[in-house]
Design a protein around this motif. Structure first.
Motif, PDB file in Angstrom:
ATOM      1  N   PRO A  43       0.704  -1.197   0.062  1.00  0.00           N
ATOM      2  CA  PRO A  43       0.096   0.000   0.023  1.00  0.00           C
ATOM      3  C   PRO A  43       1.014   1.380   0.059  1.00  0.00           C
ATOM      4  O   PRO A  43       2.047   1.324   0.495  1.00  0.00           O
ATOM      5  CB  PRO A  43      -0.585   0.032   1.210  1.00  0.00           C
ATOM      6  N   ASP A  44       0.097   2.505  -0.540  1.00  0.00           N
ATOM      7  CA  ASP A  44       1.059   3.591  -0.470  1.00  0.00           C
ATOM      8  C   ASP A  44       1.554   4.149   0.775  1.00  0.00           C
ATOM      9  O   ASP A  44       2.636   4.616   0.892  1.00  0.00           O
ATOM     10  CB  ASP A  44       0.146   4.643  -1.034  1.00  0.00           C
ATOM     11  N   GLU A  45       0.789   3.734   1.822  1.00  0.00           N
ATOM     12  CA  GLU A  45       1.347   4.345   3.059  1.00  0.00           C
ATOM     13  C   GLU A  45       2.623   3.502   3.569  1.00  0.00           C
ATOM     14  O   GLU A  45       3.188   3.968   4.458  1.00  0.00           O
ATOM     15  CB  GLU A  45      -0.020   4.387   4.137  1.00  0.00           C
ATOM     16  N   GLU A  46       2.861   2.422   2.901  1.00  0.00           N
ATOM     17  CA  GLU A  46       3.923   1.670   3.292  1.00  0.00           C
ATOM     18  C   GLU A  46       5.216   1.837   2.420  1.00  0.00           C
ATOM     19  O   GLU A  46       6.140   1.430   2.548  1.00  0.00           O
ATOM     20  CB  GLU A  46       3.716   0.169   3.240  1.00  0.00           C
ATOM     21  N   LEU A  47       4.829   2.697   1.230  1.00  0.00           N
ATOM     22  CA  LEU A  47       6.173   2.710   0.508  1.00  0.00           C
ATOM     23  C   LEU A  47       7.205   3.718   0.835  1.00  0.00           C
ATOM     24  O   LEU A  47       6.931   4.928   0.382  1.00  0.00           O
ATOM     25  CB  LEU A  47       5.468   3.183  -0.813  1.00  0.00           C
ATOM     26  N   MET A  48       8.007   3.486   1.770  1.00  0.00           N
ATOM     27  CA  MET A  48       8.939   4.243   2.285  1.00  0.00           C
ATOM     28  C   MET A  48      10.283   3.415   2.199  1.00  0.00           C
ATOM     29  O   MET A  48      10.315   2.124   2.505  1.00  0.00           O
ATOM     30  CB  MET A  48       8.725   4.650   3.769  1.00  0.00           C
ATOM     31  N   VAL A  49      11.459   4.244   1.688  1.00  0.00           N
ATOM     32  CA  VAL A  49      12.651   3.453   1.615  1.00  0.00           C
ATOM     33  C   VAL A  49      13.165   2.727   3.052  1.00  0.00           C
ATOM     34  O   VAL A  49      13.523   1.680   2.885  1.00  0.00           O
ATOM     35  CB  VAL A  49      13.568   4.833   1.290  1.00  0.00           C
ATOM     36  N   GLU A  50      12.610   3.201   4.002  1.00  0.00           N
ATOM     37  CA  GLU A  50      13.010   2.821   5.154  1.00  0.00           C
ATOM     38  C   GLU A  50      12.566   1.126   5.400  1.00  0.00           C
ATOM     39  O   GLU A  50      12.907   0.534   6.215  1.00  0.00           O
ATOM     40  CB  GLU A  50      12.881   3.792   6.631  1.00  0.00           C
ATOM     41  N   ASN A  51      11.349   1.042   4.857  1.00  0.00           N
ATOM     42  CA  ASN A  51      10.797  -0.124   5.037  1.00  0.00           C
ATOM     43  C   ASN A  51      11.225  -1.197   3.992  1.00  0.00           C
ATOM     44  O   ASN A  51      11.094  -2.378   4.271  1.00  0.00           O
ATOM     45  CB  ASN A  51       9.196  -0.257   4.606  1.00  0.00           C
ATOM     46  N   PHE A  52      12.260  -0.848   3.050  1.00  0.00           N
ATOM     47  CA  PHE A  52      12.503  -1.767   2.109  1.00  0.00           C
ATOM     48  C   PHE A  52      14.069  -1.490   1.821  1.00  0.00           C
ATOM     49  O   PHE A  52      14.535  -2.129   0.380  1.00  0.00           O
ATOM     50  CB  PHE A  52      11.925  -1.634   0.645  1.00  0.00           C
ATOM     51  N   ASN A  53      14.718  -1.067   2.701  1.00  0.00           N
ATOM     52  CA  ASN A  53      16.267  -0.477   2.147  1.00  0.00           C
ATOM     53  C   ASN A  53      17.300  -1.695   2.583  1.00  0.00           C
ATOM     54  O   ASN A  53      18.593  -1.550   2.455  1.00  0.00           O
ATOM     55  CB  ASN A  53      16.581   0.786   3.119  1.00  0.00           C
ATOM     56  N   SER A  54      16.891  -2.924   2.871  1.00  0.00           N
ATOM     57  CA  SER A  54      17.700  -4.104   3.139  1.00  0.00           C
ATOM     58  C   SER A  54      16.930  -5.204   2.400  1.00  0.00           C
ATOM     59  O   SER A  54      15.884  -5.426   2.705  1.00  0.00           O
ATOM     60  CB  SER A  54      18.120  -4.129   4.631  1.00  0.00           C
ATOM     61  N   ILE A  55      17.829  -6.414   2.178  1.00  0.00           N
ATOM     62  CA  ILE A  55      17.241  -7.750   2.017  1.00  0.00           C
ATOM     63  C   ILE A  55      16.298  -8.292   3.099  1.00  0.00           C
ATOM     64  O   ILE A  55      15.292  -8.803   2.588  1.00  0.00           O
ATOM     65  CB  ILE A  55      18.590  -8.592   1.610  1.00  0.00           C
ATOM     66  N   GLY A  56      16.757  -8.115   4.490  1.00  0.00           N
ATOM     67  CA  GLY A  56      15.954  -8.686   5.380  1.00  0.00           C
ATOM     68  C   GLY A  56      14.788  -7.907   5.462  1.00  0.00           C
ATOM     69  O   GLY A  56      13.789  -8.594   5.609  1.00  0.00           O
ATOM     70  N   LYS A  57      14.612  -6.833   5.122  1.00  0.00           N
ATOM     71  CA  LYS A  57      13.314  -6.036   5.381  1.00  0.00           C
ATOM     72  C   LYS A  57      12.400  -6.471   4.365  1.00  0.00           C
ATOM     73  O   LYS A  57      11.286  -6.670   4.478  1.00  0.00           O
ATOM     74  CB  LYS A  57      13.687  -4.346   5.334  1.00  0.00           C
ATOM     75  N   MET A  58      12.999  -6.361   3.156  1.00  0.00           N
ATOM     76  CA  MET A  58      12.159  -7.167   2.066  1.00  0.00           C
ATOM     77  C   MET A  58      11.704  -8.682   2.329  1.00  0.00           C
ATOM     78  O   MET A  58      10.348  -8.663   2.018  1.00  0.00           O
ATOM     79  CB  MET A  58      12.960  -7.072   0.714  1.00  0.00           C
ATOM     80  N   VAL A  59      12.305  -9.274   2.724  1.00  0.00           N
ATOM     81  CA  VAL A  59      12.103 -10.574   2.835  1.00  0.00           C
ATOM     82  C   VAL A  59      11.146 -10.675   3.990  1.00  0.00           C
ATOM     83  O   VAL A  59      10.051 -11.719   4.100  1.00  0.00           O
ATOM     84  CB  VAL A  59      13.224 -11.685   3.266  1.00  0.00           C
ATOM     85  N   ASP A  60      11.102  -9.971   5.246  1.00  0.00           N
ATOM     86  CA  ASP A  60      10.279  -9.833   6.294  1.00  0.00           C
ATOM     87  C   ASP A  60       9.027  -9.365   5.715  1.00  0.00           C
ATOM     88  O   ASP A  60       7.831 -10.102   6.006  1.00  0.00           O
ATOM     89  CB  ASP A  60      10.900  -9.091   7.442  1.00  0.00           C
ATOM     90  N   TYR A  61       9.079  -8.530   4.557  1.00  0.00           N
ATOM     91  CA  TYR A  61       7.743  -8.112   4.317  1.00  0.00           C
ATOM     92  C   TYR A  61       6.946  -8.913   3.484  1.00  0.00           C
ATOM     93  O   TYR A  61       5.695  -9.331   3.810  1.00  0.00           O
ATOM     94  CB  TYR A  61       7.883  -6.770   3.536  1.00  0.00           C
ATOM     95  N   VAL A  62       7.643  -9.699   2.685  1.00  0.00           N
ATOM     96  CA  VAL A  62       7.062 -10.816   1.804  1.00  0.00           C
ATOM     97  C   VAL A  62       6.629 -11.931   2.787  1.00  0.00           C
ATOM     98  O   VAL A  62       5.254 -12.476   2.677  1.00  0.00           O
ATOM     99  CB  VAL A  62       7.968 -11.391   0.901  1.00  0.00           C
ATOM    100  N   LEU A  63       7.309 -12.203   3.841  1.00  0.00           N
ATOM    101  CA  LEU A  63       6.756 -13.273   4.682  1.00  0.00           C
ATOM    102  C   LEU A  63       5.480 -12.977   5.609  1.00  0.00           C
ATOM    103  O   LEU A  63       4.664 -13.748   5.693  1.00  0.00           O
ATOM    104  CB  LEU A  63       8.109 -13.773   5.534  1.00  0.00           C
ATOM    105  N   ALA A  64       5.499 -11.806   5.978  1.00  0.00           N
ATOM    106  CA  ALA A  64       4.365 -11.228   6.502  1.00  0.00           C
ATOM    107  C   ALA A  64       2.860 -10.847   5.945  1.00  0.00           C
ATOM    108  O   ALA A  64       2.068 -10.842   6.356  1.00  0.00           O
ATOM    109  CB  ALA A  64       4.791  -9.981   7.361  1.00  0.00           C
ATOM    110  N   ASN A  65       3.155 -10.868   4.442  1.00  0.00           N
ATOM    111  CA  ASN A  65       2.068 -10.234   3.693  1.00  0.00           C
ATOM    112  C   ASN A  65       1.882 -11.076   2.576  1.00  0.00           C
ATOM    113  O   ASN A  65       0.886 -10.760   1.755  1.00  0.00           O
ATOM    114  CB  ASN A  65       2.506  -8.710   3.077  1.00  0.00           C
ATOM    115  N   ARG A  66       2.050 -12.277   2.314  1.00  0.00           N
ATOM    116  CA  ARG A  66       1.464 -13.103   1.340  1.00  0.00           C
ATOM    117  C   ARG A  66       0.596 -14.187   1.830  1.00  0.00           C
ATOM    118  O   ARG A  66       0.448 -14.351   2.778  1.00  0.00           O
ATOM    119  CB  ARG A  66       2.522 -13.674   0.588  1.00  0.00           C
TER     120      ARG A  66
END
Length: 83
Positions: free
Chosen positions: A60-83
């Motif tokens: 969602p737009d409100e989660e589109l912040m670089v700080e939420n996706f600036n590392s591999i770990g954060k990207m993976v955590d997001y995928v695991l939590a939201n799929r």
């Protein structure tokens, strides 16, 4: 291989295409990808669009912040939590 490791490997492979500095080796899950010059706004957008398509997540737009996706770990955590 764990589900997490499969996602990490997939994200690293994609980042190698977007961020040339990563072609050699692999940054750790906690490495701030903003340290790479080519991980700019276009690079981030390209990776986020790929994450959505590859793993069927919606960012969602409100989660589109670089700080939420600036590392591999954060990207993976997001995928695991939201799929």
């Amino acid at each position: 291989m764990t589900d997490r490791q499969k996602i990490v490997d997939s994200v690293v492979n994609r980042l190698r295409e977007v961020v040339p500095e990563i072609r050699e080796g692999s940054p750790g899950e906690g490495k701030d990808l903003r340290e790479y010059a080519t991980f700019d706004s276009l690079g981030i957008l390209e990776v986020l669009v790929w994450l959505e398509g590859e793993f069927g997540v919606s960012i969602p737009d409100e989660e589109l912040m670089v700080e939420n996706f600036n590392s591999i770990g954060k990207m993976v955590d997001y995928v695991l939590a939201n799929r």
